[in-house]
Structures are given as structure tokens and as C-alpha cells.
Design a protein around this motif. Structure first.
Motif, PDB file in Angstrom:
ATOM      1  N   VAL A  78      -0.122   6.704   0.406  1.00  0.00           N
ATOM      2  CA  VAL A  78      -0.992   6.249   1.488  1.00  0.00           C
ATOM      3  C   VAL A  78      -1.321   4.797   1.195  1.00  0.00           C
ATOM      4  N   ASP A  79      -0.860   3.911   2.060  1.00  0.00           N
ATOM      5  CA  ASP A  79      -1.134   2.484   1.902  1.00  0.00           C
ATOM      6  C   ASP A  79      -2.189   2.083   2.919  1.00  0.00           C
ATOM      7  N   VAL A  80      -3.264   1.477   2.441  1.00  0.00           N
ATOM      8  CA  VAL A  80      -4.331   0.998   3.318  1.00  0.00           C
ATOM      9  C   VAL A  80      -4.298  -0.521   3.300  1.00  0.00           C
ATOM     10  N   ILE A  81      -4.094  -1.112   4.469  1.00  0.00           N
ATOM     11  CA  ILE A  81      -4.071  -2.567   4.606  1.00  0.00           C
ATOM     12  C   ILE A  81      -5.345  -2.985   5.304  1.00  0.00           C
ATOM     13  N   VAL A  82      -6.184  -3.753   4.627  1.00  0.00           N
ATOM     14  CA  VAL A  82      -7.440  -4.221   5.206  1.00  0.00           C
ATOM     15  C   VAL A  82      -7.131  -5.490   5.994  1.00  0.00           C
TER      16      VAL A  82
END
Length: 117
Positions: free
Chosen positions: A108-112
Motif C-alpha cells: 500500500v503506497d500512500v502519496i501525500v
């Protein structure tokens, strides 16, 4: 694209939009998340999405027979500890997708994309 889950009674095919909706709901329930973001094709800027098209901020990639990779573009509340909020989002998304679909979540990649005051 669809993901396939093999069961003793047969195969189950889950559309990526279903997984994206689970991810959206889980992400929006997390503390510190203002909303999901999508890139505008015209000006290459990220915009906060409304509830009707929120799945545009989530990308689901089928990585194998029963596994997926999830990418989430978020806008966060300022004043929160980014690493803690992102870690909670990752754990919650992984848990909910795996328990509700039976698929394995590889990553799971979270890009802010931004902070909102």
C-alpha cells in the motif's frame, strides 16, 4: 481489470472498482485525512475529490493470482504527524481489503499530495 480469488466452491472475480471503494471508505475514516486527490490532465495539478468520484484518487494493480498493489493519493490535515497517519492508513487499508475480499495486499503506497490548513 479484475482480481481472482480461488475458493473450494469456485472462482471469485472482484473488479478493481470494488477494491477502490473499500480503500476510499477506509482512508476517509482515518484521522488526519482531509480527502483523496486526483491529477487534472489539463494543468497537472492535484485537486481534492468530491464523494462522487473519490475512487479516482486510488489505483489498484493486480500483481498476481490473488494479490494486489494499492496506491492512494491523499490530502492531509496540517498539524498531524504524517508518518503516524500514513502508517495507520496503510494498516487499516491492508486489513480491510484482505478481510473483505480474501486477496493478499502486497503493498500500500500512500502519496501525500498536499496539506490543508
Amino acid at each position: 481489470m479484475t482480481s481472482k480469488v480461488q475458493t473450494p466452491l469456485g472462482d471469485l472475480f472482484i473488479d478493481d472498482q470494488v477494491i477502490a471503494r473499500i480503500v476510499c471508505r477506509t482512508t476517509m475514516e482515518s484521522y488526519g485525512i482531509v480527502g483523496l486527490a486526483a491529477q487534472s490532465p489539463k494543468d497537472q495539478l492535484y485537486h481534492l475529490l468530491g464523494m462522487d468520484n473519490m475512487t479516482r484518487g486510488v489505483k489498484v494493480y493486480c500483481t498476481g493470482e490473488q494479490s494486489v498493489w494499492i496506491q492512494i493519493h491523499v490530502i492531509m490535515d496540517s498539524g498531524v504527524r504524517l508518518a503516524t497517519v500514513v502508517s495507520n492508513v496503510i494498516d487499516s487499508v491492508r486489513y480491510n481489503v484482505e478481510t473483505k475480499t480474501g486477496l493478499h495486499v502486497d503493498s500500500v503506497d500512500v502519496i501525500v499530495q498536499g496539506l490543508r490548513a
